[in-house]
Design an enzyme around this catalytic site. Structure first.
Site, PDB file in Angstrom:
ATOM      1  N   LYS A 151      -5.399  -8.194  21.987  1.00  0.00           N
ATOM      2  CA  LYS A 151      -6.830  -7.915  22.174  1.00  0.00           C
ATOM      3  C   LYS A 151      -7.677  -8.791  21.241  1.00  0.00           C
ATOM      4  O   LYS A 151      -8.715  -9.307  21.635  1.00  0.00           O
ATOM      5  CB  LYS A 151      -7.129  -6.437  21.895  1.00  0.00           C
ATOM      6  CG  LYS A 151      -6.589  -5.507  22.966  1.00  0.00           C
ATOM      7  CD  LYS A 151      -6.961  -4.072  22.641  1.00  0.00           C
ATOM      8  CE  LYS A 151      -6.317  -3.124  23.624  1.00  0.00           C
ATOM      9  NZ  LYS A 151      -6.671  -1.731  23.423  1.00  0.00           N
ATOM     10  N   HIS A 173      -2.721  -9.832  11.988  1.00  0.00           N
ATOM     11  CA  HIS A 173      -2.149  -8.598  11.455  1.00  0.00           C
ATOM     12  C   HIS A 173      -1.852  -7.706  12.658  1.00  0.00           C
ATOM     13  O   HIS A 173      -2.709  -7.514  13.526  1.00  0.00           O
ATOM     14  CB  HIS A 173      -3.143  -7.914  10.509  1.00  0.00           C
ATOM     15  CG  HIS A 173      -2.772  -6.492  10.220  1.00  0.00           C
ATOM     16  ND1 HIS A 173      -1.546  -6.154   9.702  1.00  0.00           N
ATOM     17  CD2 HIS A 173      -3.437  -5.319  10.425  1.00  0.00           C
ATOM     18  CE1 HIS A 173      -1.481  -4.840   9.587  1.00  0.00           C
ATOM     19  NE2 HIS A 173      -2.606  -4.307  10.025  1.00  0.00           N
ATOM     20  N   ASN A 222       4.989  -1.670  12.541  1.00  0.00           N
ATOM     21  CA  ASN A 222       4.006  -2.073  11.539  1.00  0.00           C
ATOM     22  C   ASN A 222       4.701  -2.181  10.179  1.00  0.00           C
ATOM     23  O   ASN A 222       5.577  -1.370   9.856  1.00  0.00           O
ATOM     24  CB  ASN A 222       2.872  -1.037  11.474  1.00  0.00           C
ATOM     25  CG  ASN A 222       1.652  -1.538  10.716  1.00  0.00           C
ATOM     26  OD1 ASN A 222       1.661  -2.655  10.193  1.00  0.00           O
ATOM     27  ND2 ASN A 222       0.611  -0.731  10.667  1.00  0.00           N
ATOM     28  N   GLU A 236       0.847  -1.203   0.000  1.00  0.00           N
ATOM     29  CA  GLU A 236       0.000   0.000   0.000  1.00  0.00           C
ATOM     30  C   GLU A 236       0.873   1.240   0.000  1.00  0.00           C
ATOM     31  O   GLU A 236       0.392   2.353   0.196  1.00  0.00           O
ATOM     32  CB  GLU A 236      -0.982   0.004   1.173  1.00  0.00           C
ATOM     33  CG  GLU A 236      -0.364  -0.026   2.547  1.00  0.00           C
ATOM     34  CD  GLU A 236      -1.405   0.067   3.659  1.00  0.00           C
ATOM     35  OE1 GLU A 236      -2.118   1.076   3.695  1.00  0.00           O
ATOM     36  OE2 GLU A 236      -1.478  -0.862   4.470  1.00  0.00           O
ATOM     37  N   THR A 289       3.469   3.703  15.760  1.00  0.00           N
ATOM     38  CA  THR A 289       3.157   2.447  15.069  1.00  0.00           C
ATOM     39  C   THR A 289       3.707   2.421  13.639  1.00  0.00           C
ATOM     40  O   THR A 289       3.177   1.738  12.782  1.00  0.00           O
ATOM     41  CB  THR A 289       1.632   2.175  15.068  1.00  0.00           C
ATOM     42  OG1 THR A 289       0.985   3.141  14.220  1.00  0.00           O
ATOM     43  CG2 THR A 289       1.039   2.273  16.456  1.00  0.00           C
ATOM     44  N   CYS A 325      -3.581  -3.235   4.417  1.00  0.00           N
ATOM     45  CA  CYS A 325      -2.689  -4.290   4.932  1.00  0.00           C
ATOM     46  C   CYS A 325      -3.165  -5.687   4.564  1.00  0.00           C
ATOM     47  O   CYS A 325      -2.540  -6.682   4.942  1.00  0.00           O
ATOM     48  CB  CYS A 325      -2.571  -4.165   6.452  1.00  0.00           C
ATOM     49  SG  CYS A 325      -2.066  -2.527   6.972  1.00  0.00           S
ATOM     50  N   SER A 332      -7.504  -1.993   6.433  1.00  0.00           N
ATOM     51  CA  SER A 332      -8.467  -0.919   6.631  1.00  0.00           C
ATOM     52  C   SER A 332      -9.204  -0.597   5.339  1.00  0.00           C
ATOM     53  O   SER A 332      -8.669  -0.752   4.238  1.00  0.00           O
ATOM     54  CB  SER A 332      -7.745   0.336   7.110  1.00  0.00           C
ATOM     55  OG  SER A 332      -7.307   0.142   8.424  1.00  0.00           O
TER      56      SER A 332
HETATM   57  N1  COA Z   1       1.946   2.391  30.706  1.00  0.00           N
HETATM   58  C1  COA Z   1       1.248   1.351  30.206  1.00  0.00           C
HETATM   59  N2  COA Z   1       0.180   1.485  29.359  1.00  0.00           N
HETATM   60  C2  COA Z   1      -0.182   2.733  29.033  1.00  0.00           C
HETATM   61  C3  COA Z   1       0.493   3.868  29.536  1.00  0.00           C
HETATM   62  C4  COA Z   1       1.601   3.650  30.407  1.00  0.00           C
HETATM   63  N3  COA Z   1       2.296   4.671  30.912  1.00  0.00           N
HETATM   64  N4  COA Z   1      -0.099   4.963  29.021  1.00  0.00           N
HETATM   65  C5  COA Z   1      -1.116   4.539  28.233  1.00  0.00           C
HETATM   66  N5  COA Z   1      -1.161   3.186  28.229  1.00  0.00           N
HETATM   67  C6  COA Z   1      -2.079   2.332  27.495  1.00  0.00           C
HETATM   68  C7  COA Z   1      -3.503   2.840  27.486  1.00  0.00           C
HETATM   69  O1  COA Z   1      -4.183   2.491  28.686  1.00  0.00           O
HETATM   70  C8  COA Z   1      -4.044   2.129  26.280  1.00  0.00           C
HETATM   71  O2  COA Z   1      -4.345   0.806  26.624  1.00  0.00           O
HETATM   72  P1  COA Z   1      -5.732   0.118  26.182  1.00  0.00           P
HETATM   73  O3  COA Z   1      -5.655   0.046  24.661  1.00  0.00           O
HETATM   74  O4  COA Z   1      -5.710  -1.210  26.813  1.00  0.00           O
HETATM   75  O5  COA Z   1      -6.824   1.028  26.613  1.00  0.00           O
HETATM   76  C9  COA Z   1      -2.839   2.092  25.317  1.00  0.00           C
HETATM   77  O6  COA Z   1      -1.692   2.361  26.138  1.00  0.00           O
HETATM   78  C10 COA Z   1      -2.894   3.134  24.193  1.00  0.00           C
HETATM   79  O7  COA Z   1      -2.994   4.406  24.762  1.00  0.00           O
HETATM   80  P2  COA Z   1      -4.152   5.430  24.327  1.00  0.00           P
HETATM   81  O8  COA Z   1      -3.860   6.727  24.978  1.00  0.00           O
HETATM   82  O9  COA Z   1      -5.486   4.809  24.532  1.00  0.00           O
HETATM   83  O10 COA Z   1      -4.016   5.490  22.771  1.00  0.00           O
HETATM   84  P3  COA Z   1      -3.445   6.548  21.753  1.00  0.00           P
HETATM   85  O11 COA Z   1      -4.383   7.673  21.643  1.00  0.00           O
HETATM   86  O12 COA Z   1      -2.023   6.851  21.971  1.00  0.00           O
HETATM   87  O13 COA Z   1      -3.554   5.685  20.398  1.00  0.00           O
HETATM   88  C11 COA Z   1      -3.439   3.836  18.920  1.00  0.00           C
HETATM   89  C12 COA Z   1      -3.161   4.326  20.327  1.00  0.00           C
HETATM   90  C13 COA Z   1      -3.013   2.421  18.760  1.00  0.00           C
HETATM   91  C14 COA Z   1      -4.949   3.915  18.643  1.00  0.00           C
HETATM   92  C15 COA Z   1      -2.640   4.723  17.939  1.00  0.00           C
HETATM   93  O14 COA Z   1      -1.298   4.440  18.089  1.00  0.00           O
HETATM   94  C16 COA Z   1      -3.047   4.553  16.503  1.00  0.00           C
HETATM   95  O15 COA Z   1      -4.037   5.072  16.060  1.00  0.00           O
HETATM   96  N6  COA Z   1      -2.226   3.813  15.702  1.00  0.00           N
HETATM   97  C17 COA Z   1      -2.532   3.570  14.321  1.00  0.00           C
HETATM   98  C18 COA Z   1      -3.168   2.235  14.231  1.00  0.00           C
HETATM   99  C19 COA Z   1      -3.959   2.074  12.971  1.00  0.00           C
HETATM  100  O16 COA Z   1      -4.760   2.889  12.630  1.00  0.00           O
HETATM  101  N7  COA Z   1      -3.721   1.016  12.265  1.00  0.00           N
HETATM  102  C20 COA Z   1      -4.382   0.756  11.021  1.00  0.00           C
HETATM  103  C21 COA Z   1      -5.498  -0.201  11.123  1.00  0.00           C
HETATM  104  S1  COA Z   1      -5.072  -1.797  11.564  1.00  0.00           S
END
Ligand code: COA
Length: 385
Positions: free
Chosen positions: A243, A234, A273, A80, A153, A112, A306
């Site tokens: 999860k 994936h 990724n 992609e 990521t 992906c 996606s």
């Molecule tokens: N220690 C341990 N864990 C921690 C932490 C710390 N100090 N701070 C935060 N976390 C955990 C959160 O509790 C959360 O856990 P959960 O998922 O079990 O709720 C996790 O870390 C992620 O933190 P959060 O603040 O919820 O997320 P974010 O806003 O930073 O975004 C993603 C995380 C994955 C959504 C983001 O990285 C993303 O969008 N990535 C792109 C992924 C994608 O779109 N892929 C394409 C499709 S497959």
């Protein structure tokens, strides 16, 4: 019925990475958010003379060296992060690998997911022509805008697979479960280098697609949950796979067994990724890092792209599979890499290919045998050293 599947597979990753602890320090956040919260350690970064073609050729060359090019009549290149709107990246790889001229080469895209379409199409082709072999390659550079939630990521890698009848690694089951829905969880218009995305929404759609594809897989006569001893997902980030596995186990009424999916995450944590290649890096990781002998074991695989298209499928590991792995080579690739600082990372991130057609020569930086030597008249010049 003739068994069809993966005869051999290998991956390639560039030799530079930024540690997520470095990124966390720059952003002033707890590194545990990345190491535990999303389950990632490093982001692989290609240099100026590396791209999806050079990584793909590196991954595939070892397979050609060991298994020859005879009978390869199709190259399916899944990506992609294509480098051209018209010409398939697989054509460059076809030339770099000296593959037979009586061969087709095309590029497949669906976020992906596309490598799974390529693998299934390859199996279909071999079913029709059992003497044929297909080279399936997944190669991507996952790049998100800096200072966004997607930044940790990112990553880059290529996986190459040889698909044929009576394979030496994994027989792919004909039963699969599919799911397609038109959603905007992650997309990249032609004029953008980086995607637009809603990570939280994407994660929810991913989890729904796990169950949707599983139901279809079951309806199509797939193996029972308890007959699958390992699961590969994936992995946009490894916690996503954890999860997903819990979600599927709960749905199947099984006790969640994190160990059944954890071997598949070992390499992803170190690479980041790699979009289309991600699921197949997880499969290699499972085969190479599992302490158990997986001979005759059935593995479940979940592919998600996606947009969205997803598929759950499975396969059986073939006796003698360990002899066909590249475990030492891959460990060497992962261990002998250079960490870059935050400023080194931004320099690599900001670099753009020339757009005006002028001649540019790139100095050799990659450690591989294939590289992008430069540009001239809007053409990319690939060489084998
Ligand atoms: N220690 C341990 N864990 C921690 C932490 C710390 N100090 N701070 C935060 N976390 C955990 C959160 O509790 C959360 O856990 P959960 O998922 O079990 O709720 C996790 O870390 C992620 O933190 P959060 O603040 O919820 O997320 P974010 O806003 O930073 O975004 C993603 C995380 C994955 C959504 C983001 O990285 C993303 O969008 N990535 C792109 C992924 C994608 O779109 N892929 C394409 C499709 S497959």
């Amino acid at each position: 019925m003739t068994k069809i599947g993966i005869d051999a597979m290998s991956f390639y990753v560039p030799h530079r990475y930024i540690a997520l602890s470095e990124l966390a320090e720059h952003h002033g956040i707890d590194p545990g958010k990345f190491s535990r919260g999303i389950g990632q350690e490093k982001i692989a970064m290609p240099g100026a003379d590396e791209d999806i073609v050079t990584m793909a050729a590196e991954a595939a060359q070892v397979l050609i060296d060991d298994h020859g090019a005879e009978g390869i009549d199709t190259v399916l290149f899944a990506t992609e992060t294509g480098i051209d709107q018209s010409k398939a990246a697989g054509i460059y790889v076809h030339r770099l690998l000296n593959l037979p001229e009586n061969c087709r080469a095309v590029e497949l895209k669906q976020a992906c997911y596309s490598a799974t379409a390529a693998l299934q199409m390859a199996c279909g082709h071999v079913a029709r022509k059992p003497t044929a072999r297909v080279l399936v390659i997944a190669s991507d550079v996952a790049r998100y805008d800096r200072d966004t939630s997607g930044e940790p990521t990112q990553g880059a890698a290529a996986v190459a697979m040889l698909v044929c009848a009576n394979p030496g690694l994994m027989e792919i089951d004909p039963e699969t479960g599919c799911h397609t829905e038109d959603i905007m969880d992650f997309w990249r218009p032609n004029y953008r280098r980086t995607p637009l995305f809603d990570g939280k929404y994407s994660a929810l759609r991913y989890l729904d697609a796990v169950l949707s594809t599983w139901r279809d897989y079951q309806a199509n006569g797939g193996r029972r949950y308890e007959d699958l001893t390992r699961f590969c997902y994936h992995l946009p980030f490894s916690r996503m796979g954890e999860k997903a596995h819990r979600h599927l186990a709960k749905h199947a009424g099984a006790k969640p067994d994190a160990a059944a999916a954890s071997d598949g995450m070992t390499y992803a944590r170190q690479v980041g990724n790699c979009y289309a290649a991600s699921l197949y890096l997880s499969l290699i990781s499972t085969l190479e890092t599992s302490q158990d002998d997986l001979t005759d074991q059935a593995i479940g695989l979940f592919s998600y792209g996606s947009g969205a298209v997803a598929e759950f499928f499975s396969g059986r590991i073939v006796a003698g599979y360990r002899d066909r792995l590249y475990t030492a080579r891959h460990a060497d690739l992962l261990q002998h890499r250079d960490a870059v600082s935050y400023s080194g990372y931004t320099e690599l991130w900001e670099r753009v290919d020339p757009r005006d057609g002028t001649a540019v020569t790139l100095p050799k930086q990659s450690r591989g045998q294939f590289r992008l030597a430069g540009f001239n008249e809007h053409q990319r010049l690939y060489v084998k050293d």
